[in-house]
Design a protein around this motif. Structure first.
Motif, PDB file in Angstrom:
ATOM      1  N   LEU A 117       1.198  -1.298  -0.100  1.00 55.53           N
ATOM      2  CA  LEU A 117       0.279   0.220   0.404  1.00 55.53           C
ATOM      3  C   LEU A 117       0.623   1.144  -0.284  1.00 55.53           C
ATOM      4  CD1 LEU A 117      -3.035   0.497   0.327  1.00 55.53           C
ATOM      5  CD2 LEU A 117      -2.430   1.409   2.546  1.00 55.53           C
ATOM      6  N   PHE A 118       1.834   1.156   0.924  1.00 53.72           N
ATOM      7  CA  PHE A 118       2.814   2.478   1.001  1.00 53.72           C
ATOM      8  C   PHE A 118       3.609   2.413  -0.352  1.00 53.72           C
ATOM      9  CE2 PHE A 118       1.481   2.118   5.403  1.00 53.72           C
ATOM     10  CZ  PHE A 118       0.670   2.844   5.254  1.00 53.72           C
ATOM     11  N   LEU A 119       3.939   1.785  -1.251  1.00 53.63           N
ATOM     12  CA  LEU A 119       4.820   1.205  -1.908  1.00 53.63           C
ATOM     13  C   LEU A 119       5.071   2.827  -2.904  1.00 53.63           C
ATOM     14  CD1 LEU A 119       3.716   1.050  -5.122  1.00 53.63           C
ATOM     15  CD2 LEU A 119       4.008  -1.900  -4.704  1.00 53.63           C
ATOM     16  N   PRO A 120       3.735   3.546  -3.128  1.00 50.47           N
ATOM     17  CA  PRO A 120       5.038   5.090  -4.274  1.00 50.47           C
ATOM     18  C   PRO A 120       4.991   6.099  -3.167  1.00 50.47           C
ATOM     19  CG  PRO A 120       1.781   4.448  -4.155  1.00 50.47           C
ATOM     20  CD  PRO A 120       2.819   3.382  -2.355  1.00 50.47           C
ATOM     21  N   PHE A 121       5.985   6.128  -2.103  1.00 49.82           N
ATOM     22  CA  PHE A 121       6.141   7.088  -0.898  1.00 49.82           C
ATOM     23  C   PHE A 121       7.809   5.905  -1.569  1.00 49.82           C
ATOM     24  CE2 PHE A 121       2.180   7.370   0.990  1.00 49.82           C
ATOM     25  CZ  PHE A 121       1.944   8.494   0.563  1.00 49.82           C
ATOM     26  N   ASP A 122       8.307   4.917  -1.994  1.00 52.36           N
ATOM     27  CA  ASP A 122       9.105   4.319  -1.711  1.00 52.36           C
ATOM     28  C   ASP A 122       9.817   4.922  -3.155  1.00 52.36           C
ATOM     29  OD1 ASP A 122      11.323   2.612  -3.040  1.00 52.36           O
ATOM     30  OD2 ASP A 122      10.529   0.850  -1.543  1.00 52.36           O
ATOM     31  N   GLU A 123      11.268   4.936  -3.722  1.00 51.63           N
ATOM     32  CA  GLU A 123      11.720   6.443  -4.002  1.00 51.63           C
ATOM     33  C   GLU A 123      11.776   4.906  -5.398  1.00 51.63           C
ATOM     34  OE1 GLU A 123      16.233   6.799  -3.053  1.00 51.63           O
ATOM     35  OE2 GLU A 123      14.623   8.377  -2.957  1.00 51.63           O
ATOM     36  N   ARG A 124      12.029   3.940  -5.452  1.00 51.23           N
ATOM     37  CA  ARG A 124      12.425   3.304  -6.067  1.00 51.23           C
ATOM     38  C   ARG A 124      11.114   2.943  -7.421  1.00 51.23           C
ATOM     39  NH1 ARG A 124      14.155  -2.007  -2.923  1.00 51.23           N
ATOM     40  NH2 ARG A 124      12.553  -1.863  -2.189  1.00 51.23           N
ATOM     41  N   PHE A 125      10.123   2.976  -6.409  1.00 52.08           N
ATOM     42  CA  PHE A 125       8.618   2.818  -7.319  1.00 52.08           C
ATOM     43  C   PHE A 125       8.053   4.320  -7.902  1.00 52.08           C
ATOM     44  CE2 PHE A 125       8.961  -0.505  -4.635  1.00 52.08           C
ATOM     45  CZ  PHE A 125       8.762  -2.111  -5.733  1.00 52.08           C
ATOM     46  N   GLU A 126       9.029   5.351  -7.784  1.00 55.85           N
ATOM     47  CA  GLU A 126       8.413   6.166  -8.032  1.00 55.85           C
ATOM     48  C   GLU A 126       7.989   6.709  -9.568  1.00 55.85           C
ATOM     49  OE1 GLU A 126       7.642   9.098  -7.033  1.00 55.85           O
ATOM     50  OE2 GLU A 126       7.458  10.700  -8.397  1.00 55.85           O
ATOM     51  N   SER A 127       8.649   5.618 -10.764  1.00 55.02           N
ATOM     52  CA  SER A 127       8.628   6.188 -11.977  1.00 55.02           C
ATOM     53  C   SER A 127       7.675   4.778 -12.347  1.00 55.02           C
ATOM     54  CB  SER A 127       9.982   5.356 -12.408  1.00 55.02           C
ATOM     55  OG  SER A 127      10.000   4.033 -12.116  1.00 55.02           O
ATOM     56  N   PHE A 128       7.233   4.035 -11.378  1.00 57.93           N
ATOM     57  CA  PHE A 128       5.905   3.936 -11.999  1.00 57.93           C
ATOM     58  C   PHE A 128       4.960   3.197 -11.410  1.00 57.93           C
ATOM     59  CE2 PHE A 128       7.187  -1.201 -10.834  1.00 57.93           C
ATOM     60  CZ  PHE A 128       8.537  -0.624 -10.274  1.00 57.93           C
ATOM     61  N   PHE A 129       4.744   3.796  -9.917  1.00 57.73           N
ATOM     62  CA  PHE A 129       4.059   2.761  -9.143  1.00 57.73           C
ATOM     63  C   PHE A 129       1.884   3.227  -9.654  1.00 57.73           C
ATOM     64  CE2 PHE A 129       4.110   7.394  -7.113  1.00 57.73           C
ATOM     65  CZ  PHE A 129       2.802   7.917  -7.483  1.00 57.73           C
ATOM     66  N   ASP A 130       1.893   4.134 -10.285  1.00 58.03           N
ATOM     67  CA  ASP A 130       0.691   4.111 -11.439  1.00 58.03           C
ATOM     68  C   ASP A 130       0.136   3.397 -12.226  1.00 58.03           C
ATOM     69  OD1 ASP A 130       2.733   5.760 -12.679  1.00 58.03           O
ATOM     70  OD2 ASP A 130       1.283   7.606 -13.203  1.00 58.03           O
ATOM     71  N   LYS A 131       1.236   2.625 -12.280  1.00 59.25           N
ATOM     72  CA  LYS A 131       0.662   1.167 -13.446  1.00 59.25           C
ATOM     73  C   LYS A 131       0.516   0.514 -12.339  1.00 59.25           C
ATOM     74  CE  LYS A 131       4.498   3.481 -16.551  1.00 59.25           C
ATOM     75  NZ  LYS A 131       5.435   3.560 -17.138  1.00 59.25           N
ATOM     76  N   ILE A 132       0.332   0.119 -11.842  1.00 64.36           N
ATOM     77  CA  ILE A 132       0.521  -0.605 -10.990  1.00 64.36           C
ATOM     78  C   ILE A 132      -1.130  -1.272 -10.156  1.00 64.36           C
ATOM     79  CG2 ILE A 132       0.586  -2.059  -8.458  1.00 64.36           C
ATOM     80  CD1 ILE A 132       4.138  -0.841  -8.940  1.00 64.36           C
ATOM     81  N   LYS A 133      -1.687  -1.974 -10.237  1.00 66.68           N
ATOM     82  CA  LYS A 133      -3.196  -2.963 -10.639  1.00 66.68           C
ATOM     83  C   LYS A 133      -3.646  -3.325  -9.339  1.00 66.68           C
ATOM     84  CE  LYS A 133      -7.452  -2.119 -11.694  1.00 66.68           C
ATOM     85  NZ  LYS A 133      -8.729  -1.830 -12.139  1.00 66.68           N
ATOM     86  N   PHE A 134      -3.292  -3.546  -7.812  1.00 65.85           N
ATOM     87  CA  PHE A 134      -3.636  -4.828  -6.712  1.00 65.85           C
ATOM     88  C   PHE A 134      -5.156  -5.319  -7.229  1.00 65.85           C
ATOM     89  CE2 PHE A 134      -0.239  -2.550  -4.842  1.00 65.85           C
ATOM     90  CZ  PHE A 134       0.565  -3.607  -5.073  1.00 65.85           C
ATOM     91  N   VAL A 135      -5.410  -6.921  -7.757  1.00 68.92           N
ATOM     92  CA  VAL A 135      -6.313  -7.439  -7.911  1.00 68.92           C
ATOM     93  C   VAL A 135      -6.925  -8.147  -7.322  1.00 68.92           C
ATOM     94  CG1 VAL A 135      -6.767  -6.492 -10.046  1.00 68.92           C
ATOM     95  CG2 VAL A 135      -5.525  -8.140 -10.159  1.00 68.92           C
ATOM     96  N   SER A 136      -7.973  -8.300  -6.153  1.00 66.49           N
ATOM     97  CA  SER A 136      -8.681  -9.464  -5.673  1.00 66.49           C
ATOM     98  C   SER A 136     -10.254 -10.138  -5.841  1.00 66.49           C
ATOM     99  CB  SER A 136      -8.690  -9.343  -4.097  1.00 66.49           C
ATOM    100  OG  SER A 136      -9.377  -8.177  -3.614  1.00 66.49           O
ATOM    101  N   ASN A 137     -10.329 -10.613  -5.317  1.00 66.05           N
ATOM    102  CA  ASN A 137     -12.118 -11.084  -5.061  1.00 66.05           C
ATOM    103  C   ASN A 137     -12.867  -9.984  -5.099  1.00 66.05           C
ATOM    104  OD1 ASN A 137     -13.607 -12.452  -5.967  1.00 66.05           O
ATOM    105  ND2 ASN A 137     -13.977 -13.476  -3.879  1.00 66.05           N
ATOM    106  N   THR A 138     -12.135  -9.168  -4.762  1.00 70.56           N
ATOM    107  CA  THR A 138     -13.023  -8.280  -3.055  1.00 70.56           C
ATOM    108  C   THR A 138     -13.057  -6.904  -3.208  1.00 70.56           C
ATOM    109  OG1 THR A 138     -12.643  -8.821  -1.037  1.00 70.56           O
ATOM    110  CG2 THR A 138     -14.244  -9.738  -1.984  1.00 70.56           C
ATOM    111  N   ASN A 139     -11.234  -6.177  -4.087  1.00 71.80           N
ATOM    112  CA  ASN A 139     -11.010  -5.074  -3.629  1.00 71.80           C
ATOM    113  C   ASN A 139     -10.422  -4.912  -5.019  1.00 71.80           C
ATOM    114  OD1 ASN A 139     -11.295  -4.205  -0.955  1.00 71.80           O
ATOM    115  ND2 ASN A 139     -10.977  -5.996  -0.680  1.00 71.80           N
ATOM    116  N   THR A 140      -9.871  -3.677  -5.498  1.00 70.42           N
ATOM    117  CA  THR A 140      -9.115  -3.329  -6.437  1.00 70.42           C
ATOM    118  C   THR A 140      -8.799  -1.816  -5.746  1.00 70.42           C
ATOM    119  OG1 THR A 140     -10.585  -2.299  -7.817  1.00 70.42           O
ATOM    120  CG2 THR A 140     -10.285  -4.724  -8.126  1.00 70.42           C
ATOM    121  N   ILE A 141      -6.663  -2.333  -5.971  1.00 70.49           N
ATOM    122  CA  ILE A 141      -6.646  -0.400  -5.970  1.00 70.49           C
ATOM    123  C   ILE A 141      -5.521  -0.008  -7.030  1.00 70.49           C
ATOM    124  CG2 ILE A 141      -4.514   0.377  -4.507  1.00 70.49           C
ATOM    125  CD1 ILE A 141      -5.721  -2.084  -2.290  1.00 70.49           C
TER     126      ILE A 141
END
Lengths: 221, 221
Positions: A117-141
């Motif tokens: 959940l907090f990876l947008p604040f990790d600088e290594r993910f800065e360039s691509f966190f908005d390309k990531i989508k978590f998908v589960s049975n009852t939630n997407t983020i």
């Protein structure tokens, strides 16, 4: 559009139904973290990339992964990063994809989930966190940077939450059931249980990171 | 010591084993949110307090709750707060307890879970957020204010995570498997997958809110 799917080690009860029913129908490359690779192999998918310490799976299964997967990155269990972080970083180095769909990353251990959940604040993910989508049975983020957006209702989901993961400025939610106008916060906040009126909602914010979460109740649907 | 147990509406698969096996052995008052009240009644516990919009349960069950529970607070579905927030606030007004154990609040819908996770930043919870403990089958969460603490390993749990929910100053973790010395962050961060070396860990921090999460894997234990 290059799409990469990543299966983390979370409990299979929480996988989305389309992945459980017809995993081979999901387009894109596949990467697995740790025992996620086993699930993929057992369901007819050969991962294009396997990452993990593999300390939770036995020798025979480890050998199966090594014999089937061309690109295996094994790490010692005593490392600074979670398997989830490593597989996302390595997949991004390898594919520089447009979309990363992450399965098995939202349930199970909460300390692990919060790394995700907090990876947008990790600088290594800065360039691509908005390309990531978590998908589960009852939630997407999905994660969003400051800007103006349109979000479309996902089939099967009922609610939408707008979550400021830290300070946020001028968050406005326009055509949803519950509207918000130029909301500011200096701390994290979850605006839960909003709903679509039409199939699209427009929203915007000027600073911070907003997680957009579509969800449904497990019991009722 | 006054203890209040609160059952929220999360999926029962995630309830802790002792609660599933012998709910009546758990000491303290009981409060239920929405359909949590039904679960309690069906398992031999009459809630001392029932709160909710009750929009997800049918008329007969609603009447059952009203006939059995002396203190029922019904709210309209279109309200600003989640049922979880309301039941915790009303329980705290009623009991001013030393400990609140919250069941069913960590799984299910993530937008709801994040309301619970971020409640230390809600001023209405300022006076008692550190008395709240979320308990589930595989995770427990406590919130701490700046200070020096000792945390004791819980039976059945294996890992411990220290999570700065926002900015945190001088977080030190002393006698754990992975140590930390005067760590500062201006953003949320989850230090996941730490472990106990002995049955106690000492830690301290000077500002911010830290969530301490003990957990175990579902599959392996």
């Amino acid at each position: 559009m290059v799409r990469v799917n990543i299966l983390l080690g979370g409990p299979s009860e929480d996988y989305p139904q389309d992945f459980v029913d017809n995993p081979k129908d999901i387009p894109g490359y596949w990467a697995g973290a740790d025992r996620g690779n086993l699930y993929l192999l057992q369901h007819g998918i050969t991962p294009d990339l396997a990452v993990g310490d593999f300390d939770s799976i036995d020798q025979a299964d480890r050998e199966l992964i090594e014999s089937k997967v061309n690109d295996v990155h094994q790490y010692p269990p005593e490392k600074d990063d979670t398997d989830s972080e490593l597989v996302m970083l390595i997949a991004n180095d390898k594919y520089n994809a447009d979309e990363y769909y992450i399965y098995g990353g939202t349930s199970g251990r909460i300390d692990h989930f919060l790394v995700n959940l907090f990876l947008p604040f990790d600088e290594r993910f800065e360039s691509f966190f908005d390309k990531i989508k978590f998908v589960s049975n009852t939630n997407t983020i999905e994660f969003r940077r400051p800007g103006s957006y349109t979000v479309t209702k996902e089939e099967n989901m009922k609610y939408i939450g707008f979550v400021g993961l830290g300070a946020v400025d001028n968050l406005s939610i326009l055509d949803a059931k519950y509207k918000l106008s130029n909301f500011n916060s200096d701390h994290p906040i979850s605006w839960a249980s909003n709903e679509f009126v039409n199939d699209k909602i427009h929203y915007s914010f000027d600073s911070g990171v907003v997680a957009v979460i579509q969800s449904r109740d497990k019991k009722k649907d």
